[in-house]
Design a protein around this motif. Structure first.
Motif, PDB file in Angstrom:
ATOM      1  N   PHE A   1      51.031  42.779  60.732  1.00  0.00           N
ATOM      2  CA  PHE A   1      52.276  43.179  61.393  1.00  0.00           C
ATOM      3  C   PHE A   1      51.994  44.066  62.604  1.00  0.00           C
ATOM      4  N   THR A   2      51.133  45.068  62.417  1.00  0.00           N
ATOM      5  CA  THR A   2      50.781  45.950  63.541  1.00  0.00           C
ATOM      6  C   THR A   2      49.293  45.906  63.852  1.00  0.00           C
ATOM      7  N   CYS A   3      48.487  45.376  62.954  1.00  0.00           N
ATOM      8  CA  CYS A   3      47.049  45.202  63.197  1.00  0.00           C
ATOM      9  C   CYS A   3      46.615  43.871  62.597  1.00  0.00           C
ATOM     10  N   ASP A   4      45.522  43.346  63.102  1.00  0.00           N
ATOM     11  CA  ASP A   4      45.154  41.959  62.818  1.00  0.00           C
ATOM     12  C   ASP A   4      44.958  41.684  61.335  1.00  0.00           C
ATOM     13  N   GLY A   5      45.481  40.506  60.920  1.00  0.00           N
ATOM     14  CA  GLY A   5      45.521  40.152  59.521  1.00  0.00           C
ATOM     15  C   GLY A   5      44.618  39.002  59.117  1.00  0.00           C
ATOM     16  N   GLY A   6      45.024  38.325  58.040  1.00  0.00           N
ATOM     17  CA  GLY A   6      44.161  37.415  57.320  1.00  0.00           C
ATOM     18  C   GLY A   6      44.222  35.951  57.683  1.00  0.00           C
ATOM     19  N   PHE A   7      45.077  35.563  58.645  1.00  0.00           N
ATOM     20  CA  PHE A   7      45.017  34.182  59.123  1.00  0.00           C
ATOM     21  C   PHE A   7      43.891  34.089  60.152  1.00  0.00           C
ATOM     22  N   ALA A   8      42.695  34.333  59.689  1.00  0.00           N
ATOM     23  CA  ALA A   8      41.506  34.370  60.532  1.00  0.00           C
ATOM     24  C   ALA A   8      40.294  34.158  59.632  1.00  0.00           C
ATOM     25  N   GLN A   9      39.168  33.881  60.250  1.00  0.00           N
ATOM     26  CA  GLN A   9      37.953  33.697  59.453  1.00  0.00           C
ATOM     27  C   GLN A   9      37.394  35.013  58.953  1.00  0.00           C
ATOM     28  N   TYR A  10      37.617  36.093  59.716  1.00  0.00           N
ATOM     29  CA  TYR A  10      37.136  37.408  59.313  1.00  0.00           C
ATOM     30  C   TYR A  10      38.177  38.459  59.667  1.00  0.00           C
ATOM     31  N   LEU A  11      38.179  39.554  58.903  1.00  0.00           N
ATOM     32  CA  LEU A  11      38.954  40.732  59.297  1.00  0.00           C
ATOM     33  C   LEU A  11      38.231  41.971  58.809  1.00  0.00           C
ATOM     34  N   LYS A  12      38.552  43.102  59.454  1.00  0.00           N
ATOM     35  CA  LYS A  12      37.989  44.376  59.013  1.00  0.00           C
ATOM     36  C   LYS A  12      39.107  45.252  58.476  1.00  0.00           C
TER      37      LYS A  12
END
Length: 397
Positions: A152-163
Motif C-alpha cells: 500500500f505504501t511500500c513495495d509488496g509481494g506481487f514480485a519475485q523478491y521483497l525486503k
C-alpha cells in the motif's frame, strides 16, 4: 526482477482537504478521495538491497486481496475505490509467503531468538508498526501513528523478491510435515488474511463460548477464514450469508453449518429459523455492503432472544452504515470496528492452528503468474465466483 505496480494521478476531489498526515502528491489516508485513474502494469525492478535488521525474501506465493482489487478499480468519476492508506506508485500484494535468501546480521528470528538463516520459510505482517508511538506503546500496533503498509505504501509481494524488517516476519517451520513443501507457502500466504479474521472475531469481537451461534455476512477470504476460526472455537451454528454459490460452498469444509443466499432468502428470518428464535452472539460484516446488510443484522438482533450480541465491522467501505441506536440499547448489543491483524499473538496462533488441523488452503481456487495479475484484478471487479486467487511469482506464462 518482475513486479506488479500500481500508479495513479494525484487529483483530490473537489472540496477535499488534505489531513495532517497526508503528503502532497505522494501519500494519503483516504485513497478514494485522492487517487484518480489507477493503472496496473508488470514492470522490471531491481532486486532490493537489505539493511542489518532486514531479510530478503524470495516470494513463493501471494494472494490477491479485495483491497488489491479495489485499488485498481474506480467509481463512476474515475477515483480509486479503496478508501484507505496509500502511497503511490507501489508494488501491490501483501498476503505473501516465501523463503529467506539473505538476512542481515541483526535480523532475528522470533522462533529461535537467533538471526534468520537462509532457507527459512516465512510469512510476514502487512502493517509495519513503529513500536514507539502511543497506540503501539498501548499494545495497538494496528493503529500505529506512523503506520506503513506492505503493498500500500511500500513495495509488496506481487514480485519475485521483497525486503522487510525481520521483526515483522514469522517462521512457517511449524507447518513442515503437515503440508507438502509447496503447500507450506500456499498456507503461509493465507496467514495474513486469517489473522485479519482472527483479530476481528476473537480480539475485537471478544470471541465466543462453545455453543454460541455466529453469523458471517460475506463469503470472501476474510469471511471464510472467520468461519474456520469460529467453528474451531466451538460455535454451534456457523451461518454464512453469501450470494455466490461457489463461494458459499467453500465455507462448508471450513466449518459452515448453514448457508443463506441473501438474494433468495430473507437473512434475518433464516437466522432466527436456524437458531430457533435465538439469533447469534456474534455477527461479522465482511461484505463491504453496509447499506444492504445492516437492516437484516439489526432485525435479527431485535427479534431474536440473544442479548449482548456483538456486530464486528471488518470490511472496508466508503458507504455509511444505517445504524439504529435503539436496537443496540434495548438488546444490550455492541458495534465494534476491526482493522488489521497484528498484536496479541495473532500470527503465531494462526500458524499453530494451521499446523494442527485448520487447513485454510481449501479457499484457494486459482493459481496464476505475475503476468496474469492485471487481468485477474480486472476479472475480480465483477466476478465473485472465485475464492482466493493466489499468485506464484516463480511461475512464468
Amino acid at each position: 526482477m518482475k513486479a506488479v505496480t500500481l500508479r495513479a494521478n494525484w487529483k483530490p476531489r473537489e472540496g477535499y482537504v488534505l489531513g495532517r498526515r497526508d503528503v502532497e502528491g505522494r501519500r494519503t489516508y483516504l485513497g478514494s478521495q485522492i487517487w484518480h485513474s489507477p493503472k496496473v502494469e508488470v514492470v522490471e525492478k531491481d532486486v532490493p538491497k537489505i539493511g542489518p535488521t532486514e531479510v530478503l525474501i524470495e516470494v513463493k506465493a501471494c494472494g490477491i486481496c479485495g483491497s488489491d482489487v479495489h485499488m485498481a478499480q474506480t467509481d463512476e468519476e474515475g477515483y480509486m475505490l479503496y478508501p484507505g492508506l496509500t502511497a503511490l506508485p507501489v508494488t501491490l500484494g501483501h498476503e505473501f509467503a516465501g523463503v529467506v535468501v539473505e538476512a542481515g546480521e541483526l535480523a532475528f528470528n522470533k522462533r529461535t531468538n537467533r538471526p534468520f538463516e537462509v532457507g527459512e520459510p516465512v510469512c510476514a505482517e502487512e502493517m509495519l508498526w513503529c513500536g514507539s508511538c502511543q497506540p503501539c506503546a498501548d499494545g495497538y500496533p494496528n493503529h500505529c501513528e506512523r503506520l506503513e503498509e506492505i503493498g500500500f505504501t511500500c513495495d509488496g509481494g506481487f514480485a519475485q523478491y521483497l525486503k522487510i524488517d525481520a521483526k515483522y516476519c514469522w517462521s512457517l517451520e511449524p507447518l513442515r510435515g503437515v503440508y507438502s513443501e509447496d503447500d507450506i507457502f500456499l498456507a503461509g500466504s493465507l496467514v495474513e488474511p486469517t489473522c485479519v479474521a482472527y483479530n476481528a472475531v476473537i480480539e475485537r469481537g471478544g470471541g465466543i463460548r462453545p455453543g454460541d451461534n455466529v453469523v458471517i455476512i460475506g463469503g470472501g477470504p476474510i469471511g471464510l477464514a472467520a468461519v474456520a476460526i469460529l467453528k474451531r472455537a466451538g460455535a454451534a451454528c456457523v451461518i454464512l450469508s453469501e450470494p455466490s454459490a461457489s463461494r458459499a460452498r467453500l465455507g462448508l469444509p471450513l466449518g459452515a453449518t448453514h448457508i443463506i443466499n441473501p438474494l433468495k432468502e430473507t437473512v434475518w428470518e433464516r437466522v432466527l429459523e436456524i437458531t430457533k428464535g435465538m439469533g447469534a452472539k456474534l455477527y461479522l460484516e465482511a461484505s463491504g455492503l453496509p447499506h444492504l446488510v445492516y437492516p437484516d443484522i439489526e432485525k435479527a438482533i431485535w427479534e431474536g432472544r440473544q442479548l449482548n450480541s456483538v456486530v464486528v465491522v471488518v470490511a472496508r467501505s466508503d458507504a455509511k452504515m444505517p445504524v439504529f441506536g435503539e436496537v443496540y440499547q434495548v438488546r444490550r448489543a455492541s458495534l465494534v470496528g476491526s482493522q488489521g491483524h497484528s498484536g496479541h499473538g495473532n500470527f503465531p496462533r494462526a500458524i499453530s492452528a494451521m499446523a494442527t488441523g485448520t487447513d485454510m488452503t481449501a479457499m484457494i481456487t486459482k493459481r496464476i503468474s505475475l503476468e496474469e495479475v492485471p487481468e485477474n484484478l480486472k476479472l475480480l471487479q465483477t466476478d465473485k465466483e472465485e475464492g482466493k486467487i493466489t499468485v506464484l511469482p516463480w511461475r512464468g506464462n
